[in-house]
Design a protein around this motif. Sequence first.
Motif, PDB file in Angstrom:
ATOM      1  N   UNK A  70       0.827  -1.199   0.000  1.00  0.00           N
ATOM      2  CA  UNK A  70       0.000   0.000   0.000  1.00  0.00           C
ATOM      3  C   UNK A  70       0.874   1.266   0.000  1.00  0.00           C
ATOM      4  N   UNK A  71       0.450   2.242  -0.791  1.00  0.00           N
ATOM      5  CA  UNK A  71       1.145   3.519  -0.815  1.00  0.00           C
ATOM      6  C   UNK A  71       0.691   4.343   0.384  1.00  0.00           C
ATOM      7  N   UNK A  72       1.573   5.150   0.910  1.00  0.00           N
ATOM      8  CA  UNK A  72       1.277   5.972   2.075  1.00  0.00           C
ATOM      9  C   UNK A  72       1.473   7.429   1.682  1.00  0.00           C
ATOM     10  N   UNK A  73       0.443   8.250   1.949  1.00  0.00           N
ATOM     11  CA  UNK A  73       0.515   9.656   1.551  1.00  0.00           C
ATOM     12  C   UNK A  73       0.252  10.603   2.702  1.00  0.00           C
ATOM     13  N   UNK A  74       0.819  11.786   2.583  1.00  0.00           N
ATOM     14  CA  UNK A  74       0.554  12.852   3.557  1.00  0.00           C
ATOM     15  C   UNK A  74      -0.510  13.760   2.969  1.00  0.00           C
ATOM     16  N   UNK A  75      -1.532  13.989   3.719  1.00  0.00           N
ATOM     17  CA  UNK A  75      -2.592  14.834   3.161  1.00  0.00           C
ATOM     18  C   UNK A  75      -3.082  15.859   4.166  1.00  0.00           C
ATOM     19  N   UNK A  76      -2.471  16.912   4.369  1.00  0.00           N
ATOM     20  CA  UNK A  76      -1.266  17.426   3.762  1.00  0.00           C
ATOM     21  C   UNK A  76      -0.304  17.915   4.848  1.00  0.00           C
ATOM     22  N   UNK A  77       0.987  17.914   4.525  1.00  0.00           N
ATOM     23  CA  UNK A  77       1.988  18.458   5.435  1.00  0.00           C
ATOM     24  C   UNK A  77       1.856  19.975   5.408  1.00  0.00           C
ATOM     25  N   UNK A  78       1.827  20.572   6.581  1.00  0.00           N
ATOM     26  CA  UNK A  78       1.650  22.022   6.694  1.00  0.00           C
ATOM     27  C   UNK A  78       2.986  22.721   6.429  1.00  0.00           C
ATOM     28  N   UNK A  79       2.999  23.549   5.408  1.00  0.00           N
ATOM     29  CA  UNK A  79       4.251  24.185   4.993  1.00  0.00           C
ATOM     30  C   UNK A  79       4.551  25.484   5.728  1.00  0.00           C
ATOM     31  N   UNK A  80       3.572  26.093   6.357  1.00  0.00           N
ATOM     32  CA  UNK A  80       3.780  27.388   7.010  1.00  0.00           C
ATOM     33  C   UNK A  80       4.922  27.434   7.997  1.00  0.00           C
ATOM     34  N   UNK A  81       4.876  26.640   9.045  1.00  0.00           N
ATOM     35  CA  UNK A  81       5.909  26.734  10.072  1.00  0.00           C
ATOM     36  C   UNK A  81       7.164  25.913   9.794  1.00  0.00           C
ATOM     37  N   UNK A  82       7.231  25.213   8.665  1.00  0.00           N
ATOM     38  CA  UNK A  82       8.363  24.321   8.403  1.00  0.00           C
ATOM     39  C   UNK A  82       9.131  24.734   7.159  1.00  0.00           C
ATOM     40  N   UNK A  83      10.422  24.556   7.211  1.00  0.00           N
ATOM     41  CA  UNK A  83      11.268  24.884   6.054  1.00  0.00           C
ATOM     42  C   UNK A  83      11.125  23.803   4.983  1.00  0.00           C
TER      43      UNK A  83
END
Length: 118
Positions: A70-83
């Motif tokens: 099974x494929x594993x996905x991020x839905x969604x990684x928060x880009x605001x506070x992270x580089x």
Amino acid sequence: MGRSAVAKNRPAAGVGPRPPLALHRTVDLVRHAERLGYARYWIAEHHLPPSVAAAPVVLMGAVAAGTRRIRVGSGAVQTGPRRPAVIAEEFGTLAHLSPGRVDLGLGRSKANRLIGPP
């Protein structure tokens, strides 16, 4: 194309505020989804209780290690506070450990308004 499942990232019924048990049950749930023929499982990033996915890449790694196809996905990684470079390194490492099984979803968060861009 296959079916997809989305994690709600909350402790399962009867677990209460015990994140370790909820995290292990998430891996069990994805194993079950894989046996049922699901092609993807998406894990969303959440930081407020009772969420169990403040670090989705870590949970995705546990899920990928506990499954075979099974494929594993991020839905969604928060880009605001992270580089962006850190996100790329984390998901790049996960992709090397689980070749062809990682989907990266990115999104903005309310944190953008609270702390501003990195």
